[in-house]
Design an enzyme around this catalytic site. Structure first.
Site, short mmCIF file in Angstrom:
data_model
loop_
_atom_site.label_atom_id
_atom_site.label_comp_id
_atom_site.label_asym_id
_atom_site.label_seq_id
_atom_site.Cartn_x
_atom_site.Cartn_y
_atom_site.Cartn_z
N PHE A 173 5.78 14.24 4.92
CA PHE A 173 5.43 12.98 4.26
C PHE A 173 6.60 12.49 3.41
CE2 PHE A 173 4.27 16.29 1.28
CZ PHE A 173 4.66 15.79 0.04
N CYS A 174 6.55 11.20 3.10
CA CYS A 174 7.56 10.58 2.24
C CYS A 174 6.93 9.35 1.59
CB CYS A 174 8.81 10.22 3.03
SG CYS A 174 8.47 9.08 4.40
N THR A 175 7.72 8.52 0.95
CA THR A 175 7.19 7.41 0.16
C THR A 175 6.41 6.41 1.02
OG1 THR A 175 9.07 7.63 -1.33
CG2 THR A 175 7.74 5.62 -1.53
N CYS A 180 9.94 10.44 6.76
CA CYS A 180 9.22 11.47 7.50
C CYS A 180 9.16 11.12 8.99
CB CYS A 180 7.83 11.72 6.92
SG CYS A 180 6.83 10.28 6.61
N ILE A 202 3.08 8.08 1.35
CA ILE A 202 2.32 8.30 0.13
C ILE A 202 1.68 7.01 -0.35
CG2 ILE A 202 2.48 9.05 -2.28
CD1 ILE A 202 5.10 10.56 -1.34
#
Length: 299
Positions: A173-175, A180, A202
């Site tokens: 996952f990432c922002t 990702c 996220i």
């Protein structure tokens, strides 16, 4: 109230320079500001403006070959998040140092509503693909922090750690989804078969998953003037060090290393006296612009 749109899309762009001019012209005429990056692998950016202006830019991008499925995430800001428009050509829309990955060969998307069940599974290793300073203020419960200073560091981290994760399914996952998505494409190029990533990142999770059901802990750093957001994408009380562009708290401001616009405890040893003199002059100009009720474009 300004509409903020965070967008990215991986698709082949044979001639990025031919895309740049018309896209910049549409955004400029619509009064939209922010940053847009164009590379042979796609388009990435965050822009802000009126509802009509944002719609005009998104419609233009979606009309480009391969971009009809463009997705974006929206939020709102009371003050202009950006001072100007930047449209730039890059080798990669998110720099990993691995150009040429197949945009179509990414991990399996997992919607926010299904994410909790996936990352709770005992055979799943959850990896936060963001930088260390982002992870510091918030991450998912039980996630692995690679402690990378730059996304470029991720391939080396994976090479050093893949043996201990080799028998696991990988969830990343990432922002907003872009890092990702690219890192899952990288893992697939390295032979990893079962790799997943959080659709929309996220931000989408914080928007859709109720706080009482959430496995997210802390705040999510965002790359605009909001600095960090929490559940429901509500702004959190973080500031920004203008020297290193990293988040700071009120307690950080009280440290002896902090000087507005010049340094914080993270970057005090990273800049020279000449750098700090430059930063002080910039901060002076910001203060002068503010006293005149203007926005300093170099902020």
């Amino acid at each position: 109230m300004f509409t903020v749109a965070a967008l990215y899309h991986f698709a082949r762009v044979p001639d990025p320079s031919a895309v740049k001019g018309p896209l910049a012209a549409v955004a400029c005429s619509a009064g939209v500001k922010g940053s847009l990056l164009i590379a042979p692998e796609g388009i990435n950016g965050t822009i802000a403006g009126s509802r009509e202006g944002i719609d005009a830019v998104l419609a233009h991008i979606r009309a480009l070959p391969g971009f009809a499925e463009l997705e974006w995430k929206e939020s709102h800001a009371e003050a202009p998040p950006f001072g100007r428009l930047k449209v730039r050509l890059k080798k990669e829309i998110v720099t990993m140092g691995a150009p040429g990955l197949d945009p179509a060969s990414v991990g399996t998307h997992v919607d926010a509503a299904e994410w909790n069940d996936l990352i709770r599974a005992p055979d799943v290793a959850v990896i936060d693909t963001r930088n260390a300073y982002e992870v510091e203020i918030g991450t998912f419960e039980g996630a692995i922090d690679p402690q990378t200073e730059s996304f470029r560091d991720f391939p080396a981290w994976w090479e050093a750690n893949k043996a201990r994760l080799g028998n696991k399914r990988i969830a990343m996952f990432c922002t907003g989804g872009i890092r990702c998505e690219k890192s899952t494409a990288y893992l697939k190029s390295q032979g990893v078969e079962e790799v997943f990533h959080l659709r929309g990142g996220i931000l989408k999770y914080l928007e859709e998953v109720p706080e009482e059901q959430s496995l997210w802990q802390g705040g999510c750093f965002v790359f605009d003037e909001r600095v960090a957001v929490g559940h429901g994408l509500q702004e959190l009380p973080y500031g920004l060090c203008r020297a290193c562009r990293q988040p700071i708290t009120e307690a950080d401001r009280a440290r002896v290393d902090f000087e507005e616009g010049v340094s914080c405890h993270r970057c005090i040893d990273l800049h020279s006296d000449a750098d700090r003199a430059r930063f002080r002059e910039r901060q002076k100009q910001i203060a002068l612009a503010k006293s005149r009720g203007e926005l300093h474009l170099g902020r």
